[in-house]
Design an enzyme around this catalytic site. Structure first.
Site, PDB file in Angstrom:
ATOM      1  N   ASN A  70      -8.861   1.443  10.083  1.00 55.85           N
ATOM      2  CA  ASN A  70      -8.059   1.117  11.257  1.00 55.85           C
ATOM      3  C   ASN A  70      -8.631   1.756  12.519  1.00 55.85           C
ATOM      4  O   ASN A  70      -9.083   1.088  13.426  1.00 55.85           O
ATOM      5  CB  ASN A  70      -6.607   1.557  11.063  1.00 55.85           C
ATOM      6  CG  ASN A  70      -5.722   1.190  12.235  1.00 55.85           C
ATOM      7  OD1 ASN A  70      -5.516   0.016  12.502  1.00 55.85           O
ATOM      8  ND2 ASN A  70      -5.213   2.173  12.956  1.00 55.85           N
ATOM      9  N   LYS A  96       0.857  -1.190   0.000  1.00 50.16           N
ATOM     10  CA  LYS A  96       0.000   0.000   0.000  1.00 50.16           C
ATOM     11  C   LYS A  96       0.892   1.238   0.000  1.00 50.16           C
ATOM     12  O   LYS A  96       1.711   1.418   0.900  1.00 50.16           O
ATOM     13  CB  LYS A  96      -0.910   0.027   1.223  1.00 50.16           C
ATOM     14  CG  LYS A  96      -1.719   1.318   1.316  1.00 50.16           C
ATOM     15  CD  LYS A  96      -2.431   1.465   2.649  1.00 50.16           C
ATOM     16  CE  LYS A  96      -2.960   2.885   2.803  1.00 50.16           C
ATOM     17  NZ  LYS A  96      -3.614   3.109   4.113  1.00 50.16           N
ATOM     18  N   GLY A 118      -8.214   8.973  10.074  1.00 50.02           N
ATOM     19  CA  GLY A 118      -8.489   8.995  11.503  1.00 50.02           C
ATOM     20  C   GLY A 118      -9.595   9.924  11.940  1.00 50.02           C
ATOM     21  O   GLY A 118      -9.854  10.067  13.139  1.00 50.02           O
ATOM     22  N   ALA A 177      -9.685   5.303   4.601  1.00 53.73           N
ATOM     23  CA  ALA A 177      -9.595   6.455   5.501  1.00 53.73           C
ATOM     24  C   ALA A 177     -10.938   7.155   5.652  1.00 53.73           C
ATOM     25  O   ALA A 177     -11.666   7.365   4.669  1.00 53.73           O
ATOM     26  CB  ALA A 177      -8.538   7.472   5.065  1.00 53.73           C
ATOM     27  N   GLY A 178     -11.238   7.522   6.899  1.00 47.45           N
ATOM     28  CA  GLY A 178     -12.415   8.317   7.191  1.00 47.45           C
ATOM     29  C   GLY A 178     -13.610   7.548   7.705  1.00 47.45           C
ATOM     30  O   GLY A 178     -14.548   8.130   8.232  1.00 47.45           O
TER      31      GLY A 178
END
Length: 266
Positions: A218, A109, A170, A196-197
């Site tokens: 994550n 990635k 995040g 993300a988000g």
């Protein structure tokens, strides 16, 4: 749907990235957890088969400290080394070359960030790094802005998957620009994953309902009050969103449309 029926459904609709086949469309990270043990439990609960590994932050080689591999084994999961914390193409390329030397990983990635405040992708550096990594034999899954033009350029140079952000890393803000995500999905000939988000299960479901091939997250799990329960929720959200997309939603209407006919009532 029974567990057996669900398994059959997944086998009929696999996620294929760079010629590799996966039944789960959820990818989770290995950062921000309180312990590696909690990370391992969340990974198992999520049903994920791929885990991202921040090469610059996760201990992969020092046996004197707790090692991720002792809890989340590369024999059980496909490791996806990433370039978290890199702000130039050169940094990212160097990091992934070290990862390949350490573990033989070629599926990676790529993320090249612009600044520490927004953690937004620097697309010029990202494009530069992607070209060189692909020339060097890497299979590149690339984190990018939700810009359809840059997404197409990344695919044209040979990226294995396009991963537009749903919102800043995040942030947990969810899918901020569904129109652009849909445009990227419609034009792509490689997998598109929101990266993300995502903050909660409904965000993951929305990404899948837009036609994305998967979701990478994550913080949404790691910083949940109950990470294991959230991992289970994300698993089901991705499955439900994918099934809803394949089923084809009803059309939106301006006025009510009764389920039962109104004519001929007693």
């Amino acid at each position: 749907m029974s567990a057996q029926a669900q398994k059959k459904y997944e086998l009929e609709d696999p996620l294929i990235i760079a010629g590799r086949t996966f039944s789960s469309r959820l990818i989770i990270g290995t950062g921000k957890y309180k312990t590696y043990q909690q990370n391992a439990e969340a990974a198992k609960a999520s049903g994920a088969e791929i885990v991202t590994v921040a090469v610059r932050r996760v201990n992969l080689t020092n046996p004197d400290e707790p090692m991720l591999m002792d809890f989340v084994s590369p024999e059980d999961y496909t490791y996806l080394p990433n370039t978290a914390g890199c702000f130039t193409a050169d940094e990212a390329i160097r990091t992934l070359r070290l990862a390949r030397e350490a573990g033989g990983w070629s599926l990676v990635k790529l993320e090249v960030l612009s600044d520490t405040k927004t953690l937004y992708p620097d697309m010029e550096e990202t494009l530069k790094a992607a070209k060189r990594l692909i020339e060097d034999g890497f299979e590149v899954m690339v984190y990018c802005t939700d810009d359809p033009i840059f997404a197409r350029k990344l695919e044209d140079i040979g990226c294995a998957a396009i991963m537009p952000l749903g919102a800043p890393i995040g942030s947990g803000l969810g899918i901020q620009n569904p129109v652009n995500i849909r445009l990227i999905v419609e034009q792509a000939n490689v997998p598109v994953l929101v990266d993300a988000g995502v903050g909660t299960a409904s965000d993951a479901a929305i990404a899948m309902e837009l036609g994305c091939d998967g979701v990478l997250l994550n913080t949404a799990i790691a910083e949940a009050k109950d990470p294991i329960a959230m991992a289970v929720a994300m698993k089901h959200a991705v499955i439900a969103g994918r099934q809803a997309y394949r089923a084809g939603r009803m059309g939106r209407k301006k006025y009510a449309d009764p389920s039962s006919p109104l004519a001929g009532l007693i």
